[in-house]
Design a protein around this motif. Structure first.
Motif, short mmCIF file in Angstrom:
data_model
loop_
_atom_site.label_atom_id
_atom_site.label_comp_id
_atom_site.label_asym_id
_atom_site.label_seq_id
_atom_site.Cartn_x
_atom_site.Cartn_y
_atom_site.Cartn_z
N ASP A 226 0.82 -1.21 0.00
CA ASP A 226 0.00 0.00 0.00
C ASP A 226 0.85 1.27 0.00
OD1 ASP A 226 -2.46 -1.43 0.20
OD2 ASP A 226 -2.10 -1.69 2.34
N GLU A 227 2.02 1.19 0.65
CA GLU A 227 2.84 2.38 0.82
C GLU A 227 4.32 2.00 0.81
OE1 GLU A 227 1.44 4.96 3.96
OE2 GLU A 227 3.48 5.63 4.37
N ILE A 228 5.13 2.87 0.23
CA ILE A 228 6.58 2.68 0.19
C ILE A 228 7.24 3.91 0.77
CG2 ILE A 228 8.59 2.47 -1.32
CD1 ILE A 228 6.91 0.84 -3.22
N SER A 229 8.20 3.69 1.65
CA SER A 229 8.97 4.78 2.24
C SER A 229 10.42 4.62 1.78
CB SER A 229 8.89 4.72 3.77
OG SER A 229 9.59 5.79 4.33
N ILE A 230 10.99 5.69 1.24
CA ILE A 230 12.34 5.65 0.69
C ILE A 230 13.16 6.76 1.34
CG2 ILE A 230 13.73 5.90 -1.41
CD1 ILE A 230 11.15 5.14 -2.97
N ALA A 231 14.37 6.43 1.79
CA ALA A 231 15.29 7.43 2.32
C ALA A 231 16.41 7.63 1.30
CB ALA A 231 15.87 6.99 3.65
N ILE A 232 16.61 8.87 0.90
CA ILE A 232 17.72 9.20 0.00
C ILE A 232 18.81 9.81 0.87
CG2 ILE A 232 18.46 10.61 -1.94
CD1 ILE A 232 15.54 10.43 -2.94
N ILE A 233 19.93 9.12 0.92
CA ILE A 233 21.05 9.54 1.77
C ILE A 233 22.13 10.10 0.84
CG2 ILE A 233 22.76 8.75 3.45
CD1 ILE A 233 20.69 6.48 4.10
N PRO A 234 22.64 11.30 1.13
CA PRO A 234 23.55 11.97 0.20
C PRO A 234 24.97 11.40 0.18
CG PRO A 234 23.27 13.29 2.18
CD PRO A 234 22.34 12.12 2.30
N VAL A 235 25.06 10.16 -0.33
CA VAL A 235 26.36 9.50 -0.51
C VAL A 235 26.33 8.80 -1.87
CG1 VAL A 235 27.91 7.70 0.34
CG2 VAL A 235 26.64 9.10 1.96
N THR B 180 12.89 16.52 5.04
CA THR B 180 14.32 16.74 4.84
C THR B 180 14.99 16.90 6.19
OG1 THR B 180 13.85 17.86 2.75
CG2 THR B 180 16.02 18.21 3.70
N TYR B 181 16.12 16.22 6.35
CA TYR B 181 16.88 16.28 7.60
C TYR B 181 18.12 17.16 7.41
CZ TYR B 181 13.86 12.43 8.95
OH TYR B 181 12.76 11.67 9.23
N GLY B 182 18.69 17.62 8.51
CA GLY B 182 19.83 18.52 8.49
C GLY B 182 21.06 17.96 7.79
N ASN B 183 21.20 16.64 7.76
CA ASN B 183 22.36 16.04 7.10
C ASN B 183 22.15 15.85 5.60
OD1 ASN B 183 20.59 13.89 6.98
ND2 ASN B 183 21.95 12.42 7.96
N GLY B 184 21.01 16.31 5.08
CA GLY B 184 20.73 16.19 3.65
C GLY B 184 19.90 14.97 3.27
N THR B 185 19.63 14.09 4.22
CA THR B 185 18.79 12.92 3.95
C THR B 185 17.36 13.39 3.69
OG1 THR B 185 20.15 11.46 5.31
CG2 THR B 185 17.87 10.77 4.94
N ILE B 186 16.72 12.76 2.72
CA ILE B 186 15.32 13.06 2.40
C ILE B 186 14.51 11.78 2.56
CG2 ILE B 186 13.70 13.88 0.65
CD1 ILE B 186 16.10 15.31 -0.65
N GLN B 187 13.45 11.84 3.35
CA GLN B 187 12.55 10.71 3.54
C GLN B 187 11.30 10.95 2.70
OE1 GLN B 187 13.22 8.08 5.74
NE2 GLN B 187 11.42 7.06 4.95
N LEU B 188 11.00 10.03 1.81
CA LEU B 188 9.84 10.14 0.92
C LEU B 188 8.87 9.00 1.20
CD1 LEU B 188 11.94 10.72 -2.30
CD2 LEU B 188 10.67 12.47 -1.06
N SER B 189 7.60 9.31 1.29
CA SER B 189 6.57 8.28 1.46
C SER B 189 5.62 8.36 0.27
CB SER B 189 5.79 8.50 2.75
OG SER B 189 6.64 8.32 3.86
N TYR B 190 5.39 7.20 -0.34
CA TYR B 190 4.53 7.11 -1.52
C TYR B 190 3.40 6.12 -1.29
CZ TYR B 190 8.23 9.34 -4.26
OH TYR B 190 9.16 10.21 -4.76
N GLN B 191 2.24 6.44 -1.81
CA GLN B 191 1.13 5.49 -1.86
C GLN B 191 1.25 4.74 -3.17
OE1 GLN B 191 -2.73 7.33 -1.95
NE2 GLN B 191 -3.80 5.39 -1.88
#
Length: 80
Positions: free
Chosen positions: A28-37, A62-73
């Motif tokens: 139903d849902e996917i959560s993806i973390a993009i880590i800046p490496v 968006t987190y202070g270290n540049g990581t972005i957490q995305l949640s998709y349906q």
């Protein structure tokens, strides 16, 4: 199990398992973390799918270290 009462089911990792669950229409849902490496190599997020899986953005953080957490349906039918 998905149709039973109770809390949500969460799975972390597993490109083959995720592909199987997406192909079966059980996600139903996917959560993806993009880590800046930049790794240069890495594992696939999902292995080959039988069909495209369409997603709709639910939220992002968006987190202070540049990581972005995305949640998709997961869209059950192809968008028009």
């Amino acid at each position: 199990m998905k149709n039973q009462e109770g809390k949500d089911i969460a799975i972390f990792g597993g490109a083959c398992l995720l592909a199987s669950l997406l192909d079966a229409g059980l996600v139903d849902e996917i959560s993806i973390a993009i880590i800046p490496v930049m790794l240069g190599k890495g594992k696939l997020m999902v292995e080959e799918l039988k069909a495209n899986v369409w997603l709709s953005l639910l939220n992002s953080k968006t987190y202070g270290n540049g990581t972005i957490q995305l949640s998709y349906q997961v869209i059950k039918k192809r968008p028009k």
